[in-house]
Write a protein that holds these residues in place. Structure first.
Motif, PDB file in Angstrom:
ATOM      1  N   ILE A  15      64.462  -3.239  94.936  1.00  0.00           N
ATOM      2  CA  ILE A  15      63.962  -2.857  93.602  1.00  0.00           C
ATOM      3  C   ILE A  15      65.118  -2.790  92.611  1.00  0.00           C
ATOM      4  O   ILE A  15      65.026  -3.317  91.497  1.00  0.00           O
ATOM      5  CB  ILE A  15      63.208  -1.510  93.680  1.00  0.00           C
ATOM      6  N   ALA A  16      66.227  -2.166  93.034  1.00  0.00           N
ATOM      7  CA  ALA A  16      67.385  -2.031  92.134  1.00  0.00           C
ATOM      8  C   ALA A  16      67.886  -3.410  91.712  1.00  0.00           C
ATOM      9  O   ALA A  16      68.198  -3.645  90.534  1.00  0.00           O
ATOM     10  CB  ALA A  16      68.495  -1.241  92.831  1.00  0.00           C
ATOM     11  N   ARG A  17      67.941  -4.337  92.654  1.00  0.00           N
ATOM     12  CA  ARG A  17      68.428  -5.697  92.358  1.00  0.00           C
ATOM     13  C   ARG A  17      67.512  -6.401  91.351  1.00  0.00           C
ATOM     14  O   ARG A  17      67.973  -6.998  90.378  1.00  0.00           O
ATOM     15  CB  ARG A  17      68.477  -6.485  93.672  1.00  0.00           C
ATOM     16  N   GLU A  18      66.202  -6.313  91.567  1.00  0.00           N
ATOM     17  CA  GLU A  18      65.269  -7.024  90.681  1.00  0.00           C
ATOM     18  C   GLU A  18      65.229  -6.392  89.290  1.00  0.00           C
ATOM     19  O   GLU A  18      65.002  -7.083  88.289  1.00  0.00           O
ATOM     20  CB  GLU A  18      63.876  -7.082  91.297  1.00  0.00           C
ATOM     21  N   ILE A  19      65.428  -5.085  89.206  1.00  0.00           N
ATOM     22  CA  ILE A  19      65.444  -4.435  87.888  1.00  0.00           C
ATOM     23  C   ILE A  19      66.663  -4.885  87.083  1.00  0.00           C
ATOM     24  O   ILE A  19      66.554  -5.121  85.869  1.00  0.00           O
ATOM     25  CB  ILE A  19      65.364  -2.906  88.034  1.00  0.00           C
ATOM     26  N   GLU A  20      67.800  -5.051  87.738  1.00  0.00           N
ATOM     27  CA  GLU A  20      68.976  -5.578  87.011  1.00  0.00           C
ATOM     28  C   GLU A  20      68.678  -6.993  86.517  1.00  0.00           C
ATOM     29  O   GLU A  20      69.031  -7.364  85.403  1.00  0.00           O
ATOM     30  CB  GLU A  20      70.224  -5.569  87.901  1.00  0.00           C
ATOM     31  N   ARG A  21      68.019  -7.791  87.350  1.00  0.00           N
ATOM     32  CA  ARG A  21      67.640  -9.158  86.929  1.00  0.00           C
ATOM     33  C   ARG A  21      66.711  -9.108  85.712  1.00  0.00           C
ATOM     34  O   ARG A  21      66.909  -9.838  84.731  1.00  0.00           O
ATOM     35  CB  ARG A  21      66.952  -9.904  88.077  1.00  0.00           C
ATOM     36  N   ALA A  27      67.426  -9.018  77.987  1.00  0.00           N
ATOM     37  CA  ALA A  27      68.563  -9.097  77.057  1.00  0.00           C
ATOM     38  C   ALA A  27      68.803 -10.526  76.586  1.00  0.00           C
ATOM     39  O   ALA A  27      69.230 -10.750  75.446  1.00  0.00           O
ATOM     40  CB  ALA A  27      69.829  -8.546  77.732  1.00  0.00           C
ATOM     41  N   ALA A  28      68.521 -11.509  77.462  1.00  0.00           N
ATOM     42  CA  ALA A  28      68.772 -12.915  77.124  1.00  0.00           C
ATOM     43  C   ALA A  28      67.943 -13.363  75.929  1.00  0.00           C
ATOM     44  O   ALA A  28      68.304 -14.307  75.229  1.00  0.00           O
ATOM     45  CB  ALA A  28      68.487 -13.801  78.327  1.00  0.00           C
ATOM     46  N   ARG A  29      66.817 -12.681  75.694  1.00  0.00           N
ATOM     47  CA  ARG A  29      65.982 -13.042  74.528  1.00  0.00           C
ATOM     48  C   ARG A  29      66.418 -12.325  73.260  1.00  0.00           C
ATOM     49  O   ARG A  29      65.739 -12.374  72.242  1.00  0.00           O
ATOM     50  CB  ARG A  29      64.514 -12.751  74.827  1.00  0.00           C
ATOM     51  N   LYS A  30      67.532 -11.600  73.372  1.00  0.00           N
ATOM     52  CA  LYS A  30      68.154 -10.927  72.217  1.00  0.00           C
ATOM     53  C   LYS A  30      67.170 -10.102  71.387  1.00  0.00           C
ATOM     54  O   LYS A  30      67.047 -10.292  70.174  1.00  0.00           O
ATOM     55  CB  LYS A  30      68.829 -11.960  71.295  1.00  0.00           C
ATOM     56  N   PRO A  31      66.468  -9.188  72.029  1.00  0.00           N
ATOM     57  CA  PRO A  31      65.502  -8.381  71.266  1.00  0.00           C
ATOM     58  C   PRO A  31      66.222  -7.369  70.382  1.00  0.00           C
ATOM     59  O   PRO A  31      67.248  -6.824  70.764  1.00  0.00           O
ATOM     60  CB  PRO A  31      64.728  -7.659  72.365  1.00  0.00           C
ATOM     61  N   ALA A  48      61.888   4.527  83.858  1.00  0.00           N
ATOM     62  CA  ALA A  48      63.151   5.278  83.848  1.00  0.00           C
ATOM     63  C   ALA A  48      64.303   4.410  84.352  1.00  0.00           C
ATOM     64  O   ALA A  48      65.406   4.434  83.799  1.00  0.00           O
ATOM     65  CB  ALA A  48      63.018   6.537  84.703  1.00  0.00           C
ATOM     66  N   ASP A  49      64.062   3.648  85.398  1.00  0.00           N
ATOM     67  CA  ASP A  49      65.119   2.789  85.928  1.00  0.00           C
ATOM     68  C   ASP A  49      65.357   1.581  85.029  1.00  0.00           C
ATOM     69  O   ASP A  49      66.501   1.166  84.829  1.00  0.00           O
ATOM     70  CB  ASP A  49      64.774   2.334  87.351  1.00  0.00           C
ATOM     71  N   LEU A  50      64.283   1.022  84.479  1.00  0.00           N
ATOM     72  CA  LEU A  50      64.439  -0.178  83.643  1.00  0.00           C
ATOM     73  C   LEU A  50      65.217   0.116  82.358  1.00  0.00           C
ATOM     74  O   LEU A  50      66.084  -0.667  81.968  1.00  0.00           O
ATOM     75  CB  LEU A  50      63.066  -0.774  83.305  1.00  0.00           C
ATOM     76  N   ILE A  51      64.953   1.254  81.730  1.00  0.00           N
ATOM     77  CA  ILE A  51      65.675   1.527  80.469  1.00  0.00           C
ATOM     78  C   ILE A  51      67.168   1.744  80.720  1.00  0.00           C
ATOM     79  O   ILE A  51      68.005   1.378  79.902  1.00  0.00           O
ATOM     80  CB  ILE A  51      65.087   2.700  79.649  1.00  0.00           C
ATOM     81  N   VAL A  57      73.005  -3.553  80.134  1.00  0.00           N
ATOM     82  CA  VAL A  57      73.207  -4.908  79.584  1.00  0.00           C
ATOM     83  C   VAL A  57      73.267  -4.885  78.052  1.00  0.00           C
ATOM     84  O   VAL A  57      73.084  -5.911  77.402  1.00  0.00           O
ATOM     85  CB  VAL A  57      72.129  -5.900  80.081  1.00  0.00           C
ATOM     86  N   GLY A  58      73.495  -3.707  77.498  1.00  0.00           N
ATOM     87  CA  GLY A  58      73.800  -3.627  76.070  1.00  0.00           C
ATOM     88  C   GLY A  58      72.618  -3.399  75.151  1.00  0.00           C
ATOM     89  O   GLY A  58      72.761  -3.489  73.935  1.00  0.00           O
TER      90      GLY A  58
END
Ligand code: HPA
Ligand code: MG
Length: 174
Positions: A15-21, A27-31, A48-51, A57-58
């Motif tokens: 889960i941790a790995r896929e959330i980083e992905r 982020a790649a879509r520059k929202p 909570a983990d996704l935010i 990633v900035g």
């Protein structure tokens, strides 16, 4: 556990790995000016983990929650209701709707239409799990953690009869 056997399907590390992905893909879509809207209750752990992964990633999302219930027959016409609404303005915001699992799609279809009807400039969807074989409504997620086999799953925020939300992994009730 509680008289039931839970067979792990997706581990904490998976889960941790896929959330980083997912955070990288977001982020790649520059929202800009992104507003995360978590769909309660099941998504609270994932949100909570996704935010926090988004922060790494900035990105700097604001966060709201909405609580929805769905009733009815499992058809597109089934009824979805707002149990507790978001507190802030949606108009002009780029919304990222976050949910634990996409199955029939009725709830997420409702949530996306709701955000757009309130003037969101975008309403993308991120889900941890996608059970594509269960889809009823016409909707797809923009970001998917895992394709989920057709089993009832619990843990990582998801429950069966209010139990097992606290498990740090996703498992199948056997
Ligand atoms: N598990 C928990 N909650 C759910 C599921 C599931 O498989 N599908 C829809 N809500
Ligand atoms: Mg849910």
């Amino acid at each position: 556990m509680r008289g039931k056997t839970i067979e792990p399907l997706f581990t904490e590390a998976d889960i941790a790995r896929e959330i980083e992905r997912l955070a990288g893909e977001i982020a790649a879509r520059k929202p800009e000016n992104i507003l995360v809207v978590g769909v309660l209750k099941g998504s609270f752990v994932f949100t909570a983990d996704l935010i926090r992964a988004m922060h790494r990633v900035g990105l700097a999302p604001e966060v709201e929650f909405i609580s929805l219930s769905s009733y009815g027959s499992g058809t597109v016409g089934g009824d979805v209701r707002i149990v507790r609404d978001v507190e802030g303005e949606i108009a002009g915001r780029k919304v990222l709707i976050v949910d634990d699992i996409l199955e029939s799609g009725r709830t997420l279809r409702f949530a996306r239409d709701l955000m757009l009807s309130r003037g969101a400039t975008g309403a993308e969807i991120a889900v941890l799990l996608d059970k594509r074989m269960r889809r009823v409504a016409e909707i797809e997620a923009d970001y998917v953690g895992f394709d989920c086999p057709d089993h009832f799953v619990v843990g990582y925020g998801m429950d069966v009869a209010h139990a097992f939300r606290e498990l740090p992994f996703v498992g199948r009730v056997v």
